[in-house]
Scaffold this active site. Structure first.
Site, PDB file in Angstrom:
ATOM      1  N   GLU A 237      49.125  32.557  30.639  1.00  0.00           N
ATOM      2  CA  GLU A 237      49.662  33.781  31.255  1.00  0.00           C
ATOM      3  C   GLU A 237      49.952  34.818  30.166  1.00  0.00           C
ATOM      4  OE1 GLU A 237      49.850  35.795  33.423  1.00  0.00           O
ATOM      5  OE2 GLU A 237      51.478  35.477  34.847  1.00  0.00           O
ATOM      6  N   ASP A 238      49.871  36.081  30.531  1.00  0.00           N
ATOM      7  CA  ASP A 238      50.156  37.135  29.554  1.00  0.00           C
ATOM      8  C   ASP A 238      51.662  37.284  29.318  1.00  0.00           C
ATOM      9  OD1 ASP A 238      50.598  38.152  32.105  1.00  0.00           O
ATOM     10  OD2 ASP A 238      49.496  40.014  31.809  1.00  0.00           O
TER      11      ASP A 238
HETATM   12  P1  IMP Z   1      56.749  38.607  37.181  1.00  0.00           P
HETATM   13  O1  IMP Z   1      56.317  38.043  38.507  1.00  0.00           O
HETATM   14  O2  IMP Z   1      57.819  39.651  37.340  1.00  0.00           O
HETATM   15  O3  IMP Z   1      57.158  37.549  36.187  1.00  0.00           O
HETATM   16  O4  IMP Z   1      55.541  39.419  36.596  1.00  0.00           O
HETATM   17  C1  IMP Z   1      54.444  38.778  36.166  1.00  0.00           C
HETATM   18  C2  IMP Z   1      53.235  39.647  36.044  1.00  0.00           C
HETATM   19  O5  IMP Z   1      53.510  41.047  36.076  1.00  0.00           O
HETATM   20  C3  IMP Z   1      52.627  39.381  34.705  1.00  0.00           C
HETATM   21  O6  IMP Z   1      51.699  38.352  34.799  1.00  0.00           O
HETATM   22  C4  IMP Z   1      52.034  40.706  34.327  1.00  0.00           C
HETATM   23  O7  IMP Z   1      50.703  40.750  34.796  1.00  0.00           O
HETATM   24  C5  IMP Z   1      52.883  41.719  35.035  1.00  0.00           C
HETATM   25  N1  IMP Z   1      53.906  42.253  34.120  1.00  0.00           N
HETATM   26  C6  IMP Z   1      55.213  41.938  34.023  1.00  0.00           C
HETATM   27  N2  IMP Z   1      55.830  42.635  33.066  1.00  0.00           N
HETATM   28  C7  IMP Z   1      54.874  43.411  32.529  1.00  0.00           C
HETATM   29  C8  IMP Z   1      54.875  44.360  31.459  1.00  0.00           C
HETATM   30  O8  IMP Z   1      55.887  44.651  30.779  1.00  0.00           O
HETATM   31  N3  IMP Z   1      53.685  44.947  31.199  1.00  0.00           N
HETATM   32  C9  IMP Z   1      52.547  44.683  31.888  1.00  0.00           C
HETATM   33  N4  IMP Z   1      52.500  43.792  32.873  1.00  0.00           N
HETATM   34  C10 IMP Z   1      53.655  43.173  33.201  1.00  0.00           C
HETATM   35 MG    MG Z   2      49.716  38.501  34.598  1.00  0.00          MG
END
Ligand code: IMP
Ligand code: MG
Length: 178
Positions: free
Chosen positions: A99-100
């Site tokens: 995951e990124d």
């Molecule tokens: P979560 O569900 O909030 O943990 O978000 C996960 C996904 O949102 C990641 O896999 C990213 O693709 C995207 N994401 C979350 N934060 C960032 C950021 O700071 N920059 C770019 N993409 C983000």
């Molecule tokens: Mg992602």
């Protein structure tokens, strides 16, 4: 017309490369005799995945899934959708998710749940970046690259509104309070 935010370097490319190398060493240590399936989460992990697997000198296979949780801009919609599912079964295999970034954790928690139901022999998570400040659900990151502050980051595969994925450094968007 909206103003285009300006990316500022947060993690220079050399530090990103050193981080990927360290993660590759940790993964080699644990998986060299396992022939794991590496599951990349599109689109954000595509550059990280490409760099990482070229440092792994053992048998492995690659899969991709695609999830969407973000609409336009930097705010999570909170809803996670599986847009592209696994192309091959992973039952009985050692699965390592690539995951990124883990932000609220909602996306990865959803994916890990989905994969767990497929009954892999093992299931672990490797994330290049962790943004713990906004976590909503607990997530264990087995292989973690770097922790970043509570800012919206782009580059090295990560986007803002589909832009900036091609930047070689991990950058923050100026004025981002995300
Ligand atoms: P979560 O569900 O909030 O943990 O978000 C996960 C996904 O949102 C990641 O896999 C990213 O693709 C995207 N994401 C979350 N934060 C960032 C950021 O700071 N920059 C770019 N993409 C983000
Ligand atoms: Mg992602």
């Amino acid at each position: 017309m909206s103003v285009q935010p300006e990316p500022l370097v947060l993690v220079p490319r050399q530090e990103v490369a050193a981080t990927v190398q360290r993660l590759a060493a940790e993964i080699k240590r644990d998986y060299h005799d396992k022939a794991p399936v590496l599951v990349g989460v599109l689109k954000g992990s595509f550059i990280f995945m490409a760099d990482l697997i070229r440092m792994l000198d053992f048998r492995l296979t690659v899969e991709f899934v695609s999830l969407s949780s973000y609409g336009k801009g930097t705010e999570s919609s909170g809803r996670v959708k599986l847009v592209r599912c696994l192309a091959s079964p992973v039952r009985g295999q050692d699965v390592l998710v690539i995951e990124d970034i883990v932000d609220t954790g909602l996306t990865i928690a959803f994916l890990l749940d989905y994969l767990r139901k497929k009954k892999p022999a093992s299931l672990k998570l490797c994330a290049l970046l962790d943004k713990p400040a906004r976590r909503k659900v607990p997530v264990t990151i087995d292989y973690l690259g770097l922790t970043v502050p509570d800012k919206f980051v782009v580059g090295y595969g990560l986007d803002w509104d589909e832009k900036f994925r091609h930047l070689p450094d991990v950058c923050v968007l100026e004025g981002s309070e995300d």
